[in-house]
Design a protein around this motif. Structure first.
Motif, short mmCIF file in Angstrom:
data_model
loop_
_atom_site.label_atom_id
_atom_site.label_comp_id
_atom_site.label_asym_id
_atom_site.label_seq_id
_atom_site.Cartn_x
_atom_site.Cartn_y
_atom_site.Cartn_z
N GLU A 89 -0.90 -5.32 5.82
CA GLU A 89 -2.01 -5.40 6.77
C GLU A 89 -2.68 -4.06 7.01
N GLY A 90 -2.05 -2.97 6.61
CA GLY A 90 -2.61 -1.64 6.88
C GLY A 90 -3.85 -1.37 6.04
N ASP A 91 -4.37 -0.18 6.22
CA ASP A 91 -5.53 0.24 5.43
C ASP A 91 -5.13 1.39 4.51
N PRO A 92 -5.74 1.47 3.33
CA PRO A 92 -5.45 2.62 2.47
C PRO A 92 -6.10 3.88 3.04
N PRO A 93 -5.59 5.05 2.69
CA PRO A 93 -6.25 6.29 3.12
C PRO A 93 -7.58 6.46 2.37
N PRO A 94 -8.45 7.37 2.84
CA PRO A 94 -9.69 7.63 2.09
C PRO A 94 -9.36 8.12 0.67
N THR A 95 -10.12 7.64 -0.31
CA THR A 95 -9.89 8.03 -1.70
C THR A 95 -11.23 8.38 -2.35
N ALA A 96 -11.19 9.26 -3.34
CA ALA A 96 -12.42 9.59 -4.07
C ALA A 96 -12.86 8.40 -4.92
N THR A 97 -11.91 7.72 -5.54
CA THR A 97 -12.23 6.53 -6.34
C THR A 97 -12.39 5.35 -5.39
N PRO A 98 -13.47 4.56 -5.54
CA PRO A 98 -13.64 3.40 -4.66
C PRO A 98 -12.48 2.41 -4.80
N VAL A 99 -11.93 2.02 -3.65
CA VAL A 99 -10.79 1.09 -3.63
C VAL A 99 -11.18 -0.12 -2.79
N LEU A 150 0.83 -1.21 0.00
CA LEU A 150 0.00 0.00 0.00
C LEU A 150 0.86 1.26 0.00
N ASP A 151 2.15 1.09 -0.28
CA ASP A 151 3.05 2.23 -0.45
C ASP A 151 2.84 2.75 -1.88
N LEU A 152 1.77 3.52 -2.05
CA LEU A 152 1.33 3.96 -3.38
C LEU A 152 1.19 5.48 -3.41
N PRO A 153 1.27 6.10 -4.59
CA PRO A 153 1.09 7.56 -4.69
C PRO A 153 -0.40 7.90 -4.61
N TRP A 154 -0.90 8.07 -3.40
CA TRP A 154 -2.34 8.24 -3.19
C TRP A 154 -2.86 9.56 -3.75
N ASP A 155 -1.93 10.47 -4.12
CA ASP A 155 -2.37 11.74 -4.74
C ASP A 155 -2.49 11.61 -6.26
N ALA A 156 -2.26 10.41 -6.81
CA ALA A 156 -2.37 10.21 -8.26
C ALA A 156 -3.84 10.29 -8.69
N GLY A 157 -4.05 10.71 -9.94
CA GLY A 157 -5.40 10.88 -10.46
C GLY A 157 -6.26 9.63 -10.35
N LEU A 158 -5.63 8.46 -10.46
CA LEU A 158 -6.40 7.21 -10.34
C LEU A 158 -7.22 7.19 -9.05
N PHE A 159 -6.65 7.72 -7.98
CA PHE A 159 -7.32 7.68 -6.67
C PHE A 159 -8.14 8.95 -6.40
N THR A 160 -7.75 10.07 -7.00
CA THR A 160 -8.41 11.34 -6.68
C THR A 160 -9.55 11.68 -7.64
N ASP A 161 -9.55 11.03 -8.84
CA ASP A 161 -10.55 11.39 -9.86
C ASP A 161 -11.97 11.04 -9.43
N GLY A 162 -12.12 9.88 -8.79
CA GLY A 162 -13.46 9.48 -8.35
C GLY A 162 -14.17 8.57 -9.33
N GLY A 163 -13.65 8.46 -10.57
CA GLY A 163 -14.31 7.60 -11.56
C GLY A 163 -13.69 6.22 -11.58
N GLY A 164 -14.48 5.25 -11.95
CA GLY A 164 -13.98 3.89 -12.04
C GLY A 164 -13.84 3.23 -10.69
N ARG A 165 -13.16 2.08 -10.67
CA ARG A 165 -12.96 1.32 -9.44
C ARG A 165 -11.55 0.75 -9.45
N VAL A 166 -11.00 0.56 -8.25
CA VAL A 166 -9.65 0.02 -8.11
C VAL A 166 -9.72 -1.18 -7.17
N VAL A 167 -9.02 -2.25 -7.53
CA VAL A 167 -8.82 -3.38 -6.63
C VAL A 167 -7.32 -3.53 -6.39
N ILE A 168 -6.93 -3.61 -5.12
CA ILE A 168 -5.51 -3.78 -4.79
C ILE A 168 -5.34 -5.15 -4.13
#
Ligand SMILES: NC(=O)c1ccc[n+]([C@@H]2O[C@H](COP(=O)([O-])OP(=O)(O)OC[C@H]3O[C@@H](n4cnc5c(N)ncnc54)[C@H](OP(=O)(O)O)[C@@H]3O)[C@@H](O)[C@H]2O)c1
Length: 242
Positions: free
Chosen positions: A138-148, A115-133
């Motif tokens: 064991e940690g949790d991702p931060p809140p994102t506009a795009t559903p993760v 989960l060491d990912l660039p959470w400010d990237a458009g994939l997460f901030t755009d809000g469109g589409g869906r992401v599966v990681i």
């Protein structure tokens, strides 16, 4: 653009991909898996750590054309950290055309790794589409506009065959385009999970950098050439695993 193999003659990216329907007739227990890479003549897959400078605008057109035809797009965390993906299909008209073909408007975006990912990237901030990681973290991702959605894989690493089965069974992914990177690629080839390889061969020499496949395979993978296209000095090959 010229087609060299088969049937030499003039062609274009859209002509070549027009009838390409990778979502039809997938294996029963996983998606059809198609890889897309660009390489230099000396086999390098990055220039100064990035893949973008390798290919021409035609290479980009091939990638964009392929993305229109898959249920899901997958990358490793290493590629995400370098390339900072945005929403894969940003044009609403293209999303509509995908839906008309029976594909989801946005391809499901699949990430493999920590989960060491660039959470400010458009994939997460755009809000469109869906992401599966798929992650062993064991940690949790931060809140994102795009559903993760996070799929935890115990045991320190993700088993690619398990992840692909999950994508087919839980997300109805019939066709998956893997855009890298090299370490993810080697696991797919090692597991016999890569059905096709689209390879752009750029007329460049760079002398350093990663290759398209990092990690030994248990046996040599043999591929058959499906087509070979030429635009200037750049070649576009499509291979199928034998
Ligand atoms: N020329 C091209 O077409 C092309 C295409 C894509 C990328 N690239 C280049 O390739 C370079 C990146 O290389 P890379 O090998 O780091 O990329 P990668 O394969 O995308 O990422 C490797 C990372 O993915 C995660 N990962 C992979 N398999 C895993 C597994 N089974 N279980 C858990 N995590 C797993 C790990 O992430 P963690 O480190 O988070 O654990 C690992 O460090 C960049 O320079 C990029 O520009 C080139």
């Amino acid at each position: 653009m010229e087609r060299l193999v088969p049937e030499p003659g003039p062609t274009s990216v859209s002509d070549q991909l027009g009838d390409y329907r990778p979502w039809e007739g997938p294996p029963a227990d996983r998606p059809r898996v198609v890889l897309n890479f660009a390489t230099t003549l000396d086999g390098r897959a990055s220039i100064d750590g990035r893949s973008g400078p390798i290919g021409s605008n035609t290479d980009t057109a091939m990638l964009v054309g392929l993305r229109k035809r898959f249920d899901a797009v997958m990358i490793g965390a290493g590629t995400m950290r370098v390339e900072h993906y945005g929403r894969v299909i940003s044009d609403p008209a293209v999303r509509e055309r995908r839906e008309a073909l029976g594909l989801p408007g946005d391809p499901l975006m699949v990430l493999i790794g920590s989960l060491d990912l660039p959470w400010d990237a458009g994939l997460f901030t755009d809000g469109g589409g869906r992401v599966v990681i798929f992650t062993a973290d064991e940690g949790d991702p931060p809140p994102t506009a795009t559903p993760v959605e996070v799929v935890r894989e115990p045991g320190g690493r993700v088993e690619m065959a398990t992840a692909l089965r999950h994508l087919r069974a839980e997300h109805e992914v019939r066709a998956l385009l893997c855009e890298g990177g090299p370490r993810l690629h080697s696991q797919l080839q090692a597991g016999g999970l890569a059905d096709e390889l689209f390879l752009t061969i750029a007329p460049k020499l760079v002398g350093a950098g990663t290759t398209i496949l990092e990690g030994a395979l248990p046996e040599v993978a043999e591929l058959d050439l499906e087509w070979l296209l030429q635009e200037g000095s750049e070649l576009f090959a499509r291979y199928r695993r034998r």
